[in-house]
Scaffold this active site. Structure first.
Site, PDB file in Angstrom:
ATOM      1  N   SER A  24     -36.406 -16.339 -27.601  1.00 43.55           N
ATOM      2  CA  SER A  24     -35.925 -15.230 -26.635  1.00 43.55           C
ATOM      3  C   SER A  24     -35.141 -14.225 -27.305  1.00 43.55           C
ATOM      4  CB  SER A  24     -34.711 -15.956 -25.798  1.00 43.55           C
ATOM      5  OG  SER A  24     -35.209 -16.962 -25.061  1.00 43.55           O
ATOM      6  N   ARG A 124     -46.780 -17.932 -11.653  1.00 45.98           N
ATOM      7  CA  ARG A 124     -45.423 -18.334 -11.595  1.00 45.98           C
ATOM      8  C   ARG A 124     -44.673 -16.925 -10.758  1.00 45.98           C
ATOM      9  NH1 ARG A 124     -43.510 -19.075 -17.586  1.00 45.98           N
ATOM     10  NH2 ARG A 124     -41.395 -19.568 -16.615  1.00 45.98           N
ATOM     11  N   SER A 177     -30.675 -17.036 -14.145  1.00 48.33           N
ATOM     12  CA  SER A 177     -32.037 -16.628 -14.679  1.00 48.33           C
ATOM     13  C   SER A 177     -32.000 -15.532 -15.849  1.00 48.33           C
ATOM     14  CB  SER A 177     -32.963 -16.434 -13.802  1.00 48.33           C
ATOM     15  OG  SER A 177     -34.121 -15.788 -14.465  1.00 48.33           O
ATOM     16  N   GLN A 179     -34.358 -14.538 -17.362  1.00 45.64           N
ATOM     17  CA  GLN A 179     -35.250 -13.339 -17.247  1.00 45.64           C
ATOM     18  C   GLN A 179     -35.041 -12.140 -16.095  1.00 45.64           C
ATOM     19  OE1 GLN A 179     -38.701 -15.755 -17.021  1.00 45.64           O
ATOM     20  NE2 GLN A 179     -38.771 -16.279 -19.234  1.00 45.64           N
ATOM     21  N   ASP A 328     -34.787 -25.126 -21.019  1.00 48.63           N
ATOM     22  CA  ASP A 328     -36.038 -25.621 -21.556  1.00 48.63           C
ATOM     23  C   ASP A 328     -36.080 -26.864 -22.280  1.00 48.63           C
ATOM     24  OD1 ASP A 328     -37.033 -23.271 -20.698  1.00 48.63           O
ATOM     25  OD2 ASP A 328     -36.781 -21.897 -22.544  1.00 48.63           O
TER      26      ASP A 328
HETATM   27  C1  S3P Z   1     -35.834 -17.304 -21.270  1.00 43.23           C
HETATM   28  C2  S3P Z   1     -35.028 -17.730 -20.224  1.00 43.23           C
HETATM   29  C3  S3P Z   1     -35.346 -19.119 -19.455  1.00 43.23           C
HETATM   30  C4  S3P Z   1     -36.206 -19.768 -20.467  1.00 43.23           C
HETATM   31  C5  S3P Z   1     -37.329 -19.192 -20.875  1.00 43.23           C
HETATM   32  C6  S3P Z   1     -36.858 -17.980 -21.727  1.00 43.23           C
HETATM   33  C7  S3P Z   1     -35.704 -15.987 -21.630  1.00 43.23           C
HETATM   34  O1  S3P Z   1     -35.790 -18.615 -18.262  1.00 43.23           O
HETATM   35  O2  S3P Z   1     -36.567 -20.803 -19.660  1.00 43.23           O
HETATM   36  O3  S3P Z   1     -38.057 -20.066 -21.742  1.00 43.23           O
HETATM   37  O4  S3P Z   1     -35.916 -15.741 -23.038  1.00 43.23           O
HETATM   38  O5  S3P Z   1     -35.011 -15.140 -21.101  1.00 43.23           O
HETATM   39  P1  S3P Z   1     -34.773 -18.408 -17.258  1.00 43.23           P
HETATM   40  O6  S3P Z   1     -33.310 -18.308 -17.659  1.00 43.23           O
HETATM   41  O7  S3P Z   1     -35.169 -17.113 -16.282  1.00 43.23           O
HETATM   42  O8  S3P Z   1     -34.709 -19.646 -16.060  1.00 43.23           O
END
Ligand code: S3P
Length: 450
Positions: A24, A124, A177, A179, A328
């Site tokens: 991340s 997705r 989330s 993301q 995760d």
């Molecule tokens: C991530 C956020 C997580 C995670 C993903 C990486 C990121 O998803 O599951 O593997 O780097 O922002 P969400 O928080 O969107 O569920």
């Protein structure tokens, strides 16, 4: 395509091993380095395929990304408005983070771009970013799905030339989330107005920390974050970053150490950001023996060492704010549940159904293959731990998902015979040389052609 052959552990696992740089943080560092003024250096140990998707997307956008040495990327920043129109669709591979964060960043560009991904990523959900970005005036469209409100990749973005402007926005997300939050915040770099994002409980906050560290005005209160567009200078400085180790990768090492009798394993210099340490808290709820100690701070991120030793585990309930903080790691937590005394209940984890695979369903099938009773519920599952006998060695599929493949590999260490995990090329998306790292601890596993 390859499979992973795993033998039951014949001896305790022991040692301290390195893990890949945090996936991340690496995504964000590469993107922000590209938007910065000047040359940044990002050192990320054993970068996986997902991060490489981000690096090649930046190249497609006209950014010079060099790799002068293994694990070192030099990114020649082009400034906030220096990206150029890609000649072909940008391939995000298997990486949901690349696609969603790039979407936020690209809605502010004057040119048109298209984001595509592999089969898993193409299925997705993208409405979660398309809708809030559109609400601030962005031009972004995806493929309309069969279910009401469903939108998937490819995403077609822009062009968004002046006099178009992204408006100020307030978005209260129904899901926690990182993301979605990061897509909105990155779009906020291109708005004169404020970008306010609220979520039910706090998800990983690397974007906020990194933007703040680079001088972008970020205000935070609990699970609300504001990017103060009117007070942003419009420039990001270049930086150097040695990315902390990925706790999400370390979780597989630590879980193996907790499960294989008499083991003692450790990782160093891993990220211990509190929005990411859900797995450590889950393990403590299983009453695992675990020691973690902070060692320092890197661009706003705490790093430290973690050590795990084998011991009796007890079933527990994992739910609520713990889930986004270890989103995760739920599959590997389920591997712990398989050997914990009594019942483990996972709840509030419906987001797992829309990850690289439906991880609740995939893990229910994997656990059943190992002889562990697991019942799926809408937002989780219930597992009856099998404490007094080994699991059954078996043949299982990874469902094309790296975290399912590695969770199955850890379970296989405490089985009564060899296990074959099918279709494991995906492990390289987040943990290249996983099998070699496990062998360094004393495990017997090897990748073979299927
Ligand atoms: C991530 C956020 C997580 C995670 C993903 C990486 C990121 O998803 O599951 O593997 O780097 O922002 P969400 O928080 O969107 O569920």
């Amino acid at each position: 395509m390859s499979d992973l052959l795993v033998k039951p552990a014949a001896k305790p696992l022991s040692g301290v091993v390195p893990v890949p740089g945090d996936k991340s943080i690496t995504h964000r560092a590469l993107m922000l380095a590209a938007l910065a003024e000047g040359k940044s250096e990002v050192r990320s140990f054993r970068m996986g395929a997902d991060n490489r998707s981000t690096a090649s997307a930046l190249r497609a956008l006209g950014v010079l990304v060099e790799e002068p040495a293994q694990d070192t990327l030099i990114v020649h920043g082009v400034g906030l408005h220096g990206l150029s129109e890609p000649k072909t669709p940008i391939d995000c591979g298997n990486s949901g983070t690349s696609m969603r964060l790039f979407a936020g960043l690209l809605v502010g560009q004057t040119f048109r771009s298209v984001l595509v991904g592999d089969e898993s990523l193409s299925g997705r959900p993208m409405a979660r970013i398309v809708d809030p970005l559109r609400a601030r005036g962005a031009r972004i469209e995806g493929r309309i799905g069969k279910k009401p409100g469903q939108v998937t990749a490819p995403l077609e973005i822009g062009p968004f030339p002046p006099p178009n402007v992204l408006s100020e926005t307030y978005f209260s997300s129904p899901i926690a989330s990182a993301q979605v939050k990061s897509a909105l915040l990155l779009s906020g770099l291109y708005s004169d107005g404020k970008t306010t994002f609220q979520e039910p409980t706090i998800s990983r906050d690397h974007t906020e920390r990194m933007l703040d560290g680079l001088g972008v005005p970020i205000l935070r209160s609990g699970a609300v974050v504001v990017l103060d567009g009117p007070n942003f200078s419009g420039k990001l400085p270049a930086f150097e970053l040695e990315v902390p180790g990925d706790l999400s990768a370390a979780a597989f090492i630590l879980a193996a150490g907790m499960l294989v009798p008499d083991s003692d394993v450790g990782v160093r210099r891993v990220g211990l950001n509190p929005t990411r340490t859900g797995f450590l808290d889950m393990a403590r709820q299983f009453q695992a023996s675990l020691f973690s100690a902070a060692e320092g701070l890197v661009l706003g991120e705490t790093i430290g060492a973690v050590r795990a030793t084998a011991g009796g585990l007890f079933g527990t309930t994992l739910a609520g704010e713990l889930i986004p903080r270890g989103i995760d790691e739920v599959p590997i937590a389920l591997a712990l549940a398989a050997r914990a005394r009594g019942k483990t209940v996972i709840a509030d984890a419906q987001e797992l159904r829309v990850k690289e695979s439906d991880r609740l369903h995939a893990m229910a099938l994997v656990l059943s293959a190992f002889g562990v009773p697991c019942v799926e519920t809408a937002d989780g599952c219930e597992v009856e731990g099998v404490v007094d006998r080994p699991l059954s060695g078996c043949e299982v599929d990874s469902f094309g998902d790296h975290r399912i493949a590695m969770s199955a590999a850890v379970l296989a260490l405490v089985a009564d015979g060899p296990t074959r995990i099918k279709n494991v090329d995906n492990i390289a998306t987040s943990f290249p040389r996983f099998a070699g790292t496990m062998r360094a601890l004393g495990a017997e596993m090897s990748v073979v052609e299927s």
